[in-house]
Design a protein around this motif. Structure first.
Motif, PDB file in Angstrom:
ATOM      1  N   LEU A   8     -10.187   0.145  13.617  1.00  0.00           N
ATOM      2  CA  LEU A   8      -9.410   0.261  12.387  1.00  0.00           C
ATOM      3  C   LEU A   8      -9.723   1.618  11.762  1.00  0.00           C
ATOM      4  CD1 LEU A   8      -7.587  -1.182  10.288  1.00  0.00           C
ATOM      5  CD2 LEU A   8      -9.691  -1.912   9.140  1.00  0.00           C
ATOM      6  N   GLN A   9      -8.666   2.451  11.623  1.00  0.00           N
ATOM      7  CA  GLN A   9      -8.836   3.800  11.032  1.00  0.00           C
ATOM      8  C   GLN A   9      -8.679   3.779   9.527  1.00  0.00           C
ATOM      9  OE1 GLN A   9      -5.749   6.411  12.214  1.00  0.00           O
ATOM     10  NE2 GLN A   9      -6.607   6.827  14.234  1.00  0.00           N
ATOM     11  N   GLY A  10      -7.838   2.873   9.054  1.00  0.00           N
ATOM     12  CA  GLY A  10      -7.562   2.837   7.614  1.00  0.00           C
ATOM     13  C   GLY A  10      -6.536   1.776   7.290  1.00  0.00           C
ATOM     14  N   ARG A  11      -6.395   1.513   6.002  1.00  0.00           N
ATOM     15  CA  ARG A  11      -5.353   0.583   5.562  1.00  0.00           C
ATOM     16  C   ARG A  11      -4.797   1.081   4.237  1.00  0.00           C
ATOM     17  NH1 ARG A  11     -10.033  -2.175   4.131  1.00  0.00           N
ATOM     18  NH2 ARG A  11     -10.223  -3.533   5.917  1.00  0.00           N
ATOM     19  N   GLU A  12      -3.562   0.712   3.956  1.00  0.00           N
ATOM     20  CA  GLU A  12      -2.911   1.151   2.709  1.00  0.00           C
ATOM     21  C   GLU A  12      -1.882   0.117   2.311  1.00  0.00           C
ATOM     22  OE1 GLU A  12      -0.225   4.459   3.414  1.00  0.00           O
ATOM     23  OE2 GLU A  12      -0.009   3.792   5.477  1.00  0.00           O
ATOM     24  N   ALA A  13      -1.615   0.052   0.999  1.00  0.00           N
ATOM     25  CA  ALA A  13      -0.547  -0.820   0.515  1.00  0.00           C
ATOM     26  C   ALA A  13       0.781  -0.105   0.745  1.00  0.00           C
ATOM     27  CB  ALA A  13      -0.747  -1.105  -0.965  1.00  0.00           C
ATOM     28  N   VAL A  14       1.767  -0.813   1.311  1.00  0.00           N
ATOM     29  CA  VAL A  14       3.086  -0.214   1.520  1.00  0.00           C
ATOM     30  C   VAL A  14       4.161  -0.934   0.720  1.00  0.00           C
ATOM     31  CG1 VAL A  14       2.633   0.901   3.734  1.00  0.00           C
ATOM     32  CG2 VAL A  14       3.331  -1.496   3.705  1.00  0.00           C
ATOM     33  N   ALA A  15       3.794  -2.008   0.059  1.00  0.00           N
ATOM     34  CA  ALA A  15       4.667  -2.729  -0.865  1.00  0.00           C
ATOM     35  C   ALA A  15       3.774  -3.763  -1.544  1.00  0.00           C
ATOM     36  CB  ALA A  15       5.819  -3.419  -0.144  1.00  0.00           C
ATOM     37  N   ARG A  16       4.363  -4.526  -2.467  1.00  0.00           N
ATOM     38  CA  ARG A  16       3.571  -5.543  -3.154  1.00  0.00           C
ATOM     39  C   ARG A  16       3.028  -6.551  -2.138  1.00  0.00           C
ATOM     40  NH1 ARG A  16       5.036 -10.238  -5.059  1.00  0.00           N
ATOM     41  NH2 ARG A  16       3.790 -11.129  -6.720  1.00  0.00           N
ATOM     42  N   GLN A  17       1.721  -6.779  -2.184  1.00  0.00           N
ATOM     43  CA  GLN A  17       1.051  -7.714  -1.262  1.00  0.00           C
ATOM     44  C   GLN A  17       1.394  -7.441   0.204  1.00  0.00           C
ATOM     45  OE1 GLN A  17       1.978 -11.627  -2.758  1.00  0.00           O
ATOM     46  NE2 GLN A  17       0.564 -11.393  -4.468  1.00  0.00           N
ATOM     47  N   THR A  18       1.564  -6.200   0.527  1.00  0.00           N
ATOM     48  CA  THR A  18       1.921  -5.815   1.900  1.00  0.00           C
ATOM     49  C   THR A  18       1.048  -4.637   2.311  1.00  0.00           C
ATOM     50  OG1 THR A  18       4.197  -6.425   1.373  1.00  0.00           O
ATOM     51  CG2 THR A  18       3.855  -5.168   3.396  1.00  0.00           C
ATOM     52  N   MET A  19       0.319  -4.800   3.396  1.00  0.00           N
ATOM     53  CA  MET A  19      -0.612  -3.753   3.827  1.00  0.00           C
ATOM     54  C   MET A  19      -0.207  -3.213   5.191  1.00  0.00           C
ATOM     55  SD  MET A  19      -3.093  -3.678   1.508  1.00  0.00           S
ATOM     56  CE  MET A  19      -4.303  -2.710   2.365  1.00  0.00           C
ATOM     57  N   ALA A  20      -0.440  -1.917   5.361  1.00  0.00           N
ATOM     58  CA  ALA A  20      -0.318  -1.313   6.690  1.00  0.00           C
ATOM     59  C   ALA A  20      -1.720  -1.056   7.209  1.00  0.00           C
ATOM     60  CB  ALA A  20       0.459  -0.013   6.610  1.00  0.00           C
ATOM     61  N   PHE A  21      -1.923  -1.317   8.484  1.00  0.00           N
ATOM     62  CA  PHE A  21      -3.222  -1.109   9.135  1.00  0.00           C
ATOM     63  C   PHE A  21      -3.051  -0.030  10.199  1.00  0.00           C
ATOM     64  CE2 PHE A  21      -3.186  -5.247   7.263  1.00  0.00           C
ATOM     65  CZ  PHE A  21      -4.447  -5.365   6.691  1.00  0.00           C
ATOM     66  N   HIS A  22      -3.887   1.006  10.094  1.00  0.00           N
ATOM     67  CA  HIS A  22      -3.816   2.125  11.036  1.00  0.00           C
ATOM     68  C   HIS A  22      -4.918   1.948  12.072  1.00  0.00           C
ATOM     69  CE1 HIS A  22      -1.198   4.831   8.426  1.00  0.00           C
ATOM     70  NE2 HIS A  22      -1.421   3.762   7.693  1.00  0.00           N
ATOM     71  N   LEU A  23      -4.530   1.956  13.342  1.00  0.00           N
ATOM     72  CA  LEU A  23      -5.489   1.746  14.434  1.00  0.00           C
ATOM     73  C   LEU A  23      -5.498   2.974  15.334  1.00  0.00           C
ATOM     74  CD1 LEU A  23      -4.214  -1.824  15.489  1.00  0.00           C
ATOM     75  CD2 LEU A  23      -6.011  -1.311  13.831  1.00  0.00           C
TER      76      LEU A  23
END
Ligand SMILES: Cc1cc2nc3c(=O)[nH]c(=O)nc-3n(C[C@H](O)[C@H](O)[C@H](O)COP(=O)(O)OP(=O)(O)OC[C@H]3O[C@@H](n4cnc5c(N)ncnc54)[C@H](O)[C@@H]3O)c2cc1C
Length: 240
Positions: A8-23
């Motif tokens: 897991l490189q990082g994570r960020e919110a992309v909308a309400r209660q929605t996360m993107a996970f960078h691998l």
């Protein structure tokens, strides 16, 4: 299909209660835009193996040097563990798989119909198409309750602004609950909406992704407007 252990490189919110996970993208891992992977947690959050594994479409495009997946952060064992994983933690992926990929006949436009987080496979397709300068017309119909819920909306608006082959029509179905303004269309995608969106397109191929109810309704509506099943491809995202 193969199994890789990545990080897991990082994570960020992309909308309400929605996360993107960078691998990290494992060396030699290749996929087609629109395909999915199984994300498998190395530490099982529940008693059954199934709760350690979820299928996610890949948001990033093959030209990018990382893999991105995005999901609504519902309160399930898998998502609790995924949301709390430390950056750098190991995570397994299996895949890629799936055939929700762009057709080869570049003369035929594609119409992508996304409900909520069903936007994920289309992000990869549109990002790669724009990167490659594909001559194909890509029309995106994106339905959300409110702008707050619409992941990647500003990126898509930007892609549309700079690419004549990309057209975006986003619609909001529950603006009464929103604290943001919205000057675009409101209401669900129905027959009239689809006919307007595809009126100037010759022989488009339709792609639908999102909750099963939306996918079923869109397939029916497309059939009602005379679109043949051979020209409709779809993916159902369960759990919403
Ligand atoms: C090809 C594909 C691509 C997907 N891409 C994404 C994505 O990019 N982002 C995203 O958020 N989600 C995606 N999904 C859906 C995702 O795999 C999860 O089902 C979803 O995130 C719900 O997980 P949850 O932990 O919130 O709920 P869960 O607890 O896993 O599921 C909630 C309910 O749905 C039922 N359910 C779950 N999966 C299935 C299934 N496959 N068939 C029938 N019933 C089921 C469960 O039994 C449960 O009752 C995709 C699914 C598929 C098949």
């Amino acid at each position: 299909m193969s199994t890789h252990v990545t990080r897991l490189q990082g994570r960020e919110a992309v909308a309400r209660q929605t996360m993107a996970f960078h691998l990290d993208k494992p060396t030699g891992f290749s996929f087609k835009p629109g395909q999915a992977i199984d994300v498998v947690l190395l530490e099982t959050p529940g008693t059954d193996a199934q709760s350690a594994r979820h299928t996610f479409s890949i948001v990033s495009a093959p030209f990018e040097n990382e893999l991105i997946v995005a999901t609504r952060m519902r309160d399930t064992a898998f998502k609790r563990v995924l949301g709390a994983l430390p950056i750098g933690a190991g995570i397994a992926i299996e895949g890629p798989f799936g055939s929700l990929t762009l057709h080869n006949d570049r003369a035929r436009p594609a119409v992508f119909i996304a409900g909520g987080i069903g936007i994920t496979p289309f992000m990869s397709i549109v990002r790669q198409a724009v990167h490659d300068g594909l001559p194909q017309r890509l029309v995106l119909l994106y339905s959300n309750r409110r702008p707050e819920d619409a992941a990647y909306l500003s990126e898509l608006q930007e892609l549309e602004r700079h690419n004549p082959n990309v057209r975006l029509t986003a619609t909001m179905t529950l603006m009464g609950d929103s604290s943001q303004g919205w000057s675009g269309p409101r209401g669900q995608i129905d027959e009239a909406f689809l006919q307007r969106a595809a009126a100037d397109l010759a022989q488009p191929v339709f792609y639908v992704a999102g909750p099963p109810g939306l996918v079923e309704a869109m397939r029916q509506t497309l059939n009602d407007t005379g679109v043949n099943d051979d020209d409709i491809r779809s993916e159902e995202f369960y759990g919403y």
